[in-house]
Design an enzyme around this catalytic site. Structure first.
Site, PDB file in Angstrom:
ATOM      1  N   ASP A 197       0.868  -1.190   0.000  1.00 30.25           N
ATOM      2  CA  ASP A 197       0.000   0.000   0.000  1.00 30.25           C
ATOM      3  C   ASP A 197       0.904   1.240   0.000  1.00 30.25           C
ATOM      4  OD1 ASP A 197      -2.066   2.054   0.836  1.00 30.25           O
ATOM      5  OD2 ASP A 197      -3.267   0.256   1.135  1.00 30.25           O
ATOM      6  N   ALA A 215     -20.782  -2.042  -6.619  1.00 31.11           N
ATOM      7  CA  ALA A 215     -22.187  -1.889  -7.012  1.00 31.11           C
ATOM      8  C   ALA A 215     -22.397  -0.590  -7.785  1.00 31.11           C
ATOM      9  CB  ALA A 215     -23.065  -1.901  -5.769  1.00 31.11           C
ATOM     10  N   TYR A 254     -16.268   6.883 -10.803  1.00 34.57           N
ATOM     11  CA  TYR A 254     -15.792   5.735 -10.011  1.00 34.57           C
ATOM     12  C   TYR A 254     -16.391   4.440 -10.576  1.00 34.57           C
ATOM     13  CZ  TYR A 254     -15.616   2.680  -5.823  1.00 34.57           C
ATOM     14  OH  TYR A 254     -15.439   1.633  -4.943  1.00 34.57           O
ATOM     15  N   ARG A 308     -30.382   1.768   0.807  1.00 36.21           N
ATOM     16  CA  ARG A 308     -29.119   1.056   0.590  1.00 36.21           C
ATOM     17  C   ARG A 308     -29.173  -0.264   1.367  1.00 36.21           C
ATOM     18  NH1 ARG A 308     -28.766   4.652  -2.396  1.00 36.21           N
ATOM     19  NH2 ARG A 308     -27.020   5.987  -2.935  1.00 36.21           N
TER      20      ARG A 308
END
Ligand code: NAD
Length: 322
Positions: free
Chosen positions: A35, A122, A152, A223
């Site tokens: 990372d 999603a 995105y 959601r």
């Protein structure tokens, strides 16, 4: 045959990556984490942790070794609505995440990685299928014709196709999941990149007796939220299965943001009023659809929303009071 398997986790300094490293270590893997930063909230459990920028192909060459059994690609530009849906970060999201995925696909092939997991989202689903908050359609096969509501989502869709084309043309063994709102302790909870569950827990934890808890939108947007341990179970099951996906990895317990905030108030034993204010909110409705993933890899979530959110709230309350 080697007795110990090797796993490499790209994005191991992040929320899902650091939990995944812990689980792989519990299973006895040798784990290399990579990372640009160390995990924020606890020391990485990885055997080796390499700080490097995966936009640089030389770094990707150096960190992906020839003996990698499982490669997990979780690195990329991530944020909640306040970061992804304002339009201000579109170029860095598109460029940085795509650059990482282009590098990883090519080097994974060159280094004969046995299995490569990619975390899509999603957010790839078409906006028009998510206009009705009570019946959004997020079946895997509804992704096309494509119309994600954010850059995105477009980058994720591009990278799904990138990995699938490496599978088709070069036999790269790829596994793709579309995560739906993963939450849990040790996730970003402040600073602008936090997602709704952590942001609302923080607002509730910080609220004094007579203050309102402000949420973005009219609160009727829906959601579903998946607890981190369930997410990790699904990632490992998919990676070790004979299937590639893309599959939804999410919860089917849909809730409006207003009711979600009330649930957190109940957990906190507070009774502040909720105030709805203008703010970025993304699509009107979204919920995972798990028929395909449960049929193919026999995965279903174990945690219900309240049990998972209680763990998140308790952790955030501690951060706020620290
Ligand atoms: P996160 O932001 O906590 O983790 C992403 C990590 O990638 C960060 O630690 C970041 O430092 C690292 N990274 C970014 N650019 C890098 C670079 N150039 N080089 C090296 N490392 C870099 O996010 P997360 O919630 O753990 O998400 C992991 C993955 O899952 C992401 O790809 C995200 O898009 C995807 N995803 C997450 C969710 C969710 O609800 N958390 C939902 C859908 C998809």
């Amino acid at each position: 045959m080697r007795a110990i398997k090797n796993a490499i986790v790209l994005g191991a300094g992040g929320f899902i990556g650091s939990h995944l490293v812990k689980r792989l270590k519990d299973e006895g893997y040798f784990v290399r984490g990579v990372d640009i930063k160390h995990p924020e909230f606890s020391r990485s459990a990885a055997d080796e942790f390499i700080i490097g920028d995966l936009r640089d192909i030389q770094v990707v060459k150096d960190v992906i070794s020839n003996d990698c059994d499982e490669l997990y690609q979780l690195a990329g530009e991530v944020g909640g609505a306040g970061y992804l849906f304002t339009g201000e970060h579109d170029a860095e999201v598109m460029h940085n995440s795509a650059q990482i995925n282009l590098n990883v696909a090519q080097i994974a092939l060159e280094k004969n990685v046995r299995s490569l997991f990619y975390s899509s989202s999603a957010c790839i689903y078409p906006e028009e299928n998510q206009l009705n908050p009570n019946s959004p359609n997020c079946e895997e096969n509804s992704a096309y014709p494509a119309n994600p509501d954010s850059e995105y989502g477009w980058e994720k869709l591009f990278s799904e196709r990138l990995y699938l084309s490496y599978k088709r043309n070069h036999g790269l063994n790829v596994k793709i999941a579309r995560f739906h709102n993963i939450f849990g302790p040790e996730s970003t909870w402040t600073g602008g990149r936090e997602k709704a569950p952590a942001a609302i827990c923080r607002k509730v934890a910080e609220a004094k007796e007579n203050e309102t808890v402000k949420i973005w939108g009219d609160g009727l947007q829906t959601r579903s939220f998946l607890y981190i341990d369930d997410c990790i179970d699904a990632v490992l099951k998919l990676t070790r299965s004979n299937f590639s996906g893309p599959y939804n990895i999410g919860s089917e317990e849909m809730i409006s943001m207003y009711d979600f905030t009330q649930l957190i108030l109940k957990i906190s034993k507070k009774n502040n009023h909720i105030e709805t204010i203008e703010g970025p909110q993304g699509v009107r409705g979204r919920c995972s659809h798990n028929a395909l993933v449960s049929k193919d890899i026999q995965w279903i979530p174990k945690y219900n929303l309240e049990t998972g959110v209680t763990k998140l709230y308790e952790w955030i309350e501690k951060q706020v009071n620290n």
